[in-house]
Design an enzyme around this catalytic site. Structure first.
Site: not given
Length: 883
Positions: A298, A340, A606, A610, A674, A699, A703
């Site tokens: 998460e 370029d 540019d 392109d 796990n 957990n 985290d």
């Protein structure tokens, strides 16, 4: 088969070819117009039919749309679903945790991309452009949006071409079309018909295109196409709304689905094993749900967003605007940069490189004569005149102020030359001529060398032509200089441009930047190959590329790309570094061919030409002064057009990816391990191995220990080479590192089961806890279950938290490489919390009990062995080059 062609584009190209092949009067007739233009009434009617002469731009992401893109992520959806289920089962802690992670990940990305869009929007030049058009025979200034096919427009120096037009009349007209073709020098345009069907649209000399501009001269032209039907417009419409899935997006998606596949195996297994063995299906469901939450990475959305945002902030300090956050990592993964030539490798400014006699020896006299011509001519000075006038060896040293102009003959296309008559300080009058070598040669009867005059005999003329050809093949734009002594008169005519003496040549070039060689070498050192994709001609391209260290022995031209099938092109792009005379579609095909060969491709450009390649690349790079369509197609905008800035961006991108990879490796290997631990414990034990709230607390704490990962130090050895997503490498890491955690989970199981007798559900609690466990409801609420769960909780939390310090570096942790102080302090704090919780006031609420003192020496030995074994396996994987 060559790349398929767009039918609408083919029809538009056919219309251009037809207009180019017809005489001006025929074109006007075909368009229902005349030399006096359209009437105002007819123009309004056509405007209603054809629509405004506007090219649609990519809209900035509105708030809701930008939010949708942030939410449209399988991991975000999964976390949201699990949070809803958690709330539905009265697990407010787990549900709130997951929603907080979802909110942080989405909001960070939303805010950063909102800021980037606003910054990019400020760069766009909001200039209202008008055009001079004949309506009812009278010239009028109107916004270009009101132009329609059949309108007759007047063009002069400095004007932007307001639509795709066919020239009706032209005088000394030069067009700058670098934004379409990449050529830095102006292109001559005429009104003569050109019936050749084999030319591409951009090559017709009597057609001018929207987005280009007039360098010098005047012209009248009729509008052939407007808006989305123009060359520019078709390109813009083909890009509108097209979003390319980049290597970063694919990598995150693959990882998320890998985690979901782990869950798809593990969660039902845990639920069914616990349900059948313990016959407590509701408890089995809650435990399986807690395991699902524990397996869900998460923190990934937040870690990714924070890492990318931190990278964007670092880039902004280096004058780089990051429009799309994901492009930062693509910078780091990039192993091929397509660029370029003009303005990237070169200074984007034509200079006088050589002034020499007919045998290419430097000549001050040729330089003086060239300067006098450019100085005294009264017409608009073109880019070559300005290059001569700006040459650093000039004014004062050549005694120019002592000369005065007598008369001039302006340039025209039929002669392809111009002349001025000047009077020297001694009173002698001379005709000085400058022009295309072949045109000047035809007017010369003699040539000068080392102060002596020789006749232009055929055998010597061939040698002179060879000198010019050698200069042209070296990529120079060459002009010839010739002189003639005049009688004492005040006017000259074109008839005087004969019996000239050829004195030498001027050679012009848009030279390489001084930093180009260093930048290309640095990029190569960091594992990034540089390939040049340009619309310019191959001679100039070969010259520039050779000077900056790019192999230009083999140059592939656009007409070759056109005829190749995709498999052939895929093979060709691997062995070729330089491509010239490419159309926008050709550039896009080359980028896609490299991607099919598993390269992560960056493209820097540019111009209008392109834009398709910028959009197709994994990371598109443009510059502040680029045309709008290029900036809109790009992922990153540089405020300075420099490859050195790109090198810094590459390293920043790699740092970002390394830190993201730390969390991914940690989360994936931990979850894989796990799987074995939880399934084994569920089958072995007569109670759930850890209470659902303990799984969620574990957990949550783990985290939090990962939050500082974006601040972590990244060693130079980890940024030395490209860092693409290799799920194969991640899978090998998971397979070999993941089960190590299970080994020590099982040693902990054995310790708790045999040494502390947790296999006995009737195990008596210590006196201080006897009342709490006097009447257990079931096996899950016995002292044995609580002691087992507490021991596994502490061991699991501490091993997971500590092992990131091994995984974060390829070196020896704590000695050769140290984590950032933020990550170090968080690790210490979380391990401290894990040790404190079993004796804290929260212990009863969380289902913990105090651990025997003998557990802690065992835990210390476990941590030592776990770190040591992981380091050994990691080193072995690195030596095998599997990670």
């Amino acid at each position: 088969m060559p790349a398929p062609k767009n039918s609408a584009g083919e029809r538009a190209a056919e219309a251009i070819r037809e207009a180019a092949a017809k005489e001006p009067a025929e074109v006007l007739q075909a368009l229902g117009s005349s030399a006096n233009g359209l009437s105002q009434e007819e123009a309004f009617a056509r405007l209603a039919t054809h629509g405004p002469n506007e090219v649609g731009h990519e809209k900035q992401h509105e708030g809701l749309r930008r939010l949708f893109h942030a939410v449209r992520n399988p991991l975000v959806v999964l976390l949201t679903v699990l949070a809803i289920v958690s709330y539905a089962t009265a697990d407010a802690v787990g549900g709130t945790l997951m929603m907080v992670m979802v909110f942080l990940g989405i909001s960070l990305r939303f805010v950063q991309e909102t800021r980037a869009d606003k910054a990019a929007g400020k760069l766009k030049a909001m200039i209202k452009v008008t055009a001079t058009v004949l309506r009812d025979g009278q010239p009028k200034e109107i916004p270009i949006a009101q132009l329609v096919p059949g309108d007759v427009v007047k063009l002069s120096a400095g004007d932007m071409i307001p639509a795709d037009v066919r020239l009706l009349a032209a005088k000394d007209l030069f067009i700058i079309q670098a934004t379409l073709t990449g050529e830095s020098l102006p292109v001559e345009k005429t009104d003569a018909r050109d019936p050749r069907p084999s030319l591409s649209s951009i090559e017709y000399a009597n057609i001018c295109f929207l987005g280009t501009s007039v360098e010098s001269g005047t012209a009248s032209a009729v509008v052939v196409a407007t808006g989305l039907h123009t060359y520019f417009g078709k390109m813009a419409s083909s890009l509108a709304g097209a979003q390319v899935v980049t290597a970063f997006d694919r990598g995150v998606k693959h990882f998320v689905w890998l985690m979901i596949s782990f869950m798809a195996v593990m969660v039902p297994s845990v639920f069914l094993i616990n349900g059948f063995t313990k016959h407590a299906w509701w408890e089995a469901f809650k435990f399986a749900l807690a395991v699902a939450v524990g397996l869900t990475p998460e923190m990934l959305p937040m870690i990714v967003s924070v890492c990318l945002s931190k990278g964007a902030l670092a880039m902004s300090r280096k004058k780089v605007i990051v429009k799309r956050l994901n492009s930062i990592q693509n910078f780091g993964a990039m192993d091929v940069l397509c660029t370029d030539k003009t303005g990237t490798l070169t200074i984007d400014h034509v200079i006088l490189e050589l002034h020499c006699d007919v045998f290419k020896n430097e000549s001050e006299a040729v330089l003086r004569d060239a300067y006098l011509i450019s100085h005294f001519q009264t017409g608009l000075k073109n880019v070559l005149d300005r290059a001569v006038l700006q040459h650093k060896e000039l004014h004062g040293e050549l005694g120019v102020p002592q000369y005065r102009m007598v008369d001039e003959i302006p340039f025209d296309f039929s002669r392809r030359m111009m002349s001025v008559a000047v009077q020297s300080p001694e009173g002698e009058r001379q005709l000085l001529t400058k022009g295309a070598p072949e045109a000047v040669f035809a007017r010369c009867t003699h040539f000068e060398c080392e102060g002596q005059i020789f006749p232009m005999e055929p055998i010597l003329a061939g040698d002179l032509v060879q000198q010019v050809n050698e200069l042209s093949e070296d990529g120079f734009r060459v002009l010839a200089i010739a002189t003639k002594t005049l009688a004492q008169r005040t006017t000259i005519t074109k008839a005087d441009e004969r019996d000239l003496v050829l004195t030498g040549y001027l050679a012009f070039l848009d030279p390489p930047k001084e930093t180009a060689i260093k930048a290309i070498a640095a990029l190569r050192q960091h594992g990034v190959a540089v390939k040049v994709l340009t619309g310019d001609n191959d001679l100039v391209t070969r010259k520039v590329c050779s000077e900056v260290g790019i192999n230009a022995e083999k140059i592939v031209l656009g007409n070759q790309v056109e005829t190749l099938a995709d498999p052939q092109l895929d093979d060709l792009v691997e062995s070729t570094e330089v491509f010239a005379r490419l159309s926008p579609a050709h550039k896009k095909r080359v980028v896609q061919a490299l991607q099919r060969r598993k390269h992560v491709v960056g493209f820097m450009g540019d111009g209008i030409n392109d834009a398709p390649a910028l959009r197709a690349a994994d990371v598109g790079i443009s510059v502040e002064n680029a045309v709008d369509i290029a900036k809109e197609s790009a992922d990153i905008i540089l405020l300075e057009k420099s490859l050195m800035v790109l090198e810094e961006g590459v390293l920043e991108g790699r740092k970002v990816f390394v830190n993201i990879l730390k969390y991914i490796r940690m989360g994936a290997s931990s979850n894989f391990g796990n799987m074995f631990s939880v399934i084994g414990a569920s089958a072995w034990l007569p109670y759930v191995p850890m209470q659902p709230i303990q799984v969620l607390t574990n957990n949550l704490l783990y985290d939090f220990s990962q939050v500082p990962i974006p601040t972590d130090n990244v060693g130079a050895q980890l940024t030395a080479k490209p860092r693409p997503w290799h799920m194969g490498e991640i899978a090998k890491f998971i397979i070999f590192i993941g089960p190590i955690s299970s080994i020590f989970d099982y040693t902990t199981y054995c310790l708790m089961w045999f040494f502390y007798r947790c296999g006995d559900v009737g195990l008596a609690a210590p006196p201080g806890l006897a009342a709490r466990f006097a009447h257990p409801v079931d096996a899950d609420h016995t002292y044995a279950a609580a002691l087992f769960g507490t021991g596994w909780f502490v061991e699991s939390l501490m091993t997971q938290t500590l092992i990131v310090h091994v995984i974060r570096t390829n070196l020896l942790p704590f000695i050769q490489s140290r984590a950032s102080w933020q990550l170090t302090m968080t690790t210490i704090a979380i391990m401290g919390v894990g040790a404190f919780l079993p004796i804290s006031p929260l212990a009863r609420f969380l289902g913990f009990v105090p651990l025997p003192w003998t557990f802690w020496p065992f835990l210390g030995l476990t941590l030592l062995c776990y770190v040591g074994l992981t380091q050994v396996v990691k080193t072995w994987l690195i030596r095998k080059r599997w990670v």
